[in-house]
Design an enzyme around this catalytic site. Structure first.
Site, short mmCIF file in Angstrom:
data_model
loop_
_atom_site.label_atom_id
_atom_site.label_comp_id
_atom_site.label_asym_id
_atom_site.label_seq_id
_atom_site.Cartn_x
_atom_site.Cartn_y
_atom_site.Cartn_z
N TYR A 109 1.29 -20.66 34.19
CA TYR A 109 1.75 -20.81 35.59
C TYR A 109 0.71 -20.24 36.68
O TYR A 109 0.51 -18.73 36.30
CB TYR A 109 3.14 -20.50 35.74
CG TYR A 109 3.55 -21.00 37.28
CD1 TYR A 109 3.88 -21.90 37.77
CD2 TYR A 109 3.34 -19.86 38.24
CE1 TYR A 109 4.38 -22.20 39.10
CE2 TYR A 109 3.76 -19.94 39.43
CZ TYR A 109 4.31 -21.17 39.88
OH TYR A 109 4.42 -21.49 41.11
N GLU A 197 -0.42 -24.58 44.11
CA GLU A 197 0.33 -24.62 42.57
C GLU A 197 -0.36 -25.23 41.54
O GLU A 197 -0.42 -26.26 41.68
CB GLU A 197 1.74 -24.70 42.91
CG GLU A 197 2.71 -24.30 41.48
CD GLU A 197 3.88 -24.77 41.67
OE1 GLU A 197 4.40 -25.82 41.82
OE2 GLU A 197 5.11 -23.95 41.52
#
Ligand code: GDP
Ligand code: MN
Length: 390
Positions: A109, A197
């Site tokens: 992530y 992101e």
């Protein structure tokens, strides 16, 4: 302002982030054609909507033939995709992204956000990607690594390397991660982003880092100087009430209550919503008509608020500094007549030309309820409201 995954990938790729090859499709046939054009024997078909959680909602599928790409695409087009992040209406699917499938060894992530406390861009990363950051923060908070970037220095190589080590990367992956981190940082900073992101950022079977998903959102207040970003806007993904209000130059956010609010100034609007709640009511919206609100603007504000069927009373609260109470009063009178008002209207005016404003309201002969203070206005609105039965 949010943009689509494929747009974010195009931008990030320009800054040096490796992304899979893919193509955009506006029809099932085009999706099939994209697969053929890309070559290979497996593709991922991805609904382009302004929401995460598409995988779990059936908006992402690994397909093994061109026919499968086409038939899955046919099920997606025109559908309202409901994910964990959308409301019950979901978001309309009008574009698909078809990508050559990647072979995934690990999912990481990576996110960049604005940390208001340190007033810096903060990088958040985890060795356990794939799931939403909210879930990750709950199930595995210790896996989250955070670092803020000094704007005077930028993201330094040693900081990026340290993060790469913390994620358990090794060998050539370290240099790849440094490149990706610095590219994301530059894209964020140079384009006035609010969020970048990459989830998941994967390590492929061959050991390379690739951005499998990408999300970017931008500061709307900076769009005037980013025309190339502003043109990526996709109105089909927005709440129609809010985009219509935005076109009219009104800052409007729809809420669930029944007390319609027309207020000047974001701070006063927030305070008014608090006072409504304190008095036992629920606001139907946030609406800031801004400074220098002409009668025409007030009329548009009334129309915007009244477009919400739940509204049972309207509260106008103006503290006129730049504004003029007489203008606002004229707007209220004009709006009352133009829209054929049937709901009670409470008006509280204070500030510039307040006497003249009150005189205009009184002379209109309309059944406008005037209030002296913010608390008085909120109490009157709550006393008179007649919310629809749930
Ligand atoms: P999101 O659910 O909206 O965040 O959409 P993502 O783009 O993150 O896709 C959801 C999931 O689909 C990912 O977490 C992956 O597990 C899977 N996925 C996406 N692309 C590929 C791919 O190329 N190969 C494989 N094997 N899985 C993929
Ligand atoms: Mn994702």
């Amino acid at each position: 302002m949010d943009i689509h995954e494929y747009q974010a990938k195009e931008i990030l790729a320009r800054f040096g982030v490796p992304v899979p090859r893919g193509g955009l499709a506006y029809s099932p046939e085009q999706a099939g054609y994209r697969a053929r054009e890309l070559g290979g024997n497996a593709w991922v078909v991805k609904a382009q909507v302004h929401s995460g959680g598409r995988g779990a909602a059936g908006g992402v599928k690994l397909c093994r033939s061109e026919a499968e790409v086409q038939s899955f695409a046919a099920t997606l087009f025109g559908k309202q995709l409901v994910t964990k992040q959308t409301d019950a209406n979901g978001k309309g699917v009008y574009r698909l992204w078809v990508e050559g499938a990647s072979d995934i060894a690990r999912e990481l992530y990576l996110g960049l956000v604005l940390d208001r406390k340190s007033e810096r861009i903060m990088i958040v990363a985890s060795a356990h990607g794939g799931m939403e950051i909210e879930d990750l923060a709950e199930s595995d908070p210790d896996s989250l690594r955070r670092m803020t970037v000094d704007p005077a220095v930028g993201l330094s190589e040693y900081q990026a390397r340290e993060l790469a080590f913390q994620l358990g990367l090794s060998g050539g992956q370290i240099a790849q991660m440094v490149t990706i981190l610095r590219a994301c940082y530059r894209a964020y900073r140079d384009l006035d982003a609010m969020m970048v992101e990459i989830n998941p950022l994967v390590v492929t079977g061959a050991g390379d880092l690739v951005a499998l998903d990408a999300k970017m959102s931008f500061d709307t207040n900076a769009l005037f100087r980013r025309p190339e970003i502003a043109e990526l806007r996709d109105r089909s993904q927005e709440d129609p009430r809010e985009s219509r209000a935005g076109d009219l130059g009104l800052a409007y956010v729809g809420l669930d209550g029944d007390i319609g609010c027309i207020i000047n100034g974001a701070g006063l609007a927030m305070a008014t919503m608090d006072m409504i709640k304190l008095a036992g009511g629920e606001p139907a919206n946030f609406l800031d008509i801004g400074g220098g609100a002409s009668p025409e603007r007030v009329v548009r504000a009334f129309q915007t608020v009244l477009a919400d069927q739940k509204v049972s009373v309207i509260l106008v609260n103006i503290f006129a500094g730049i504004n003029r109470c007489d203008w606002v009063a004229e707007g209220v009178v004009q709006a009352y007549r133009e829209v054929g008002m049937t709901l009670p209207v409470i008006v509280r005016l204070a500030g510039t030309n307040v006497e003249e404003g009150r005189r205009i309201l009184a002379a209109s002969g309309l059944p406008i309820i005037s209030a002296d203070t913010l608390a008085d206005a909120a109490e009157k609105a709550v006393a008179i409201r007649q919310p629809l039965a749930a």
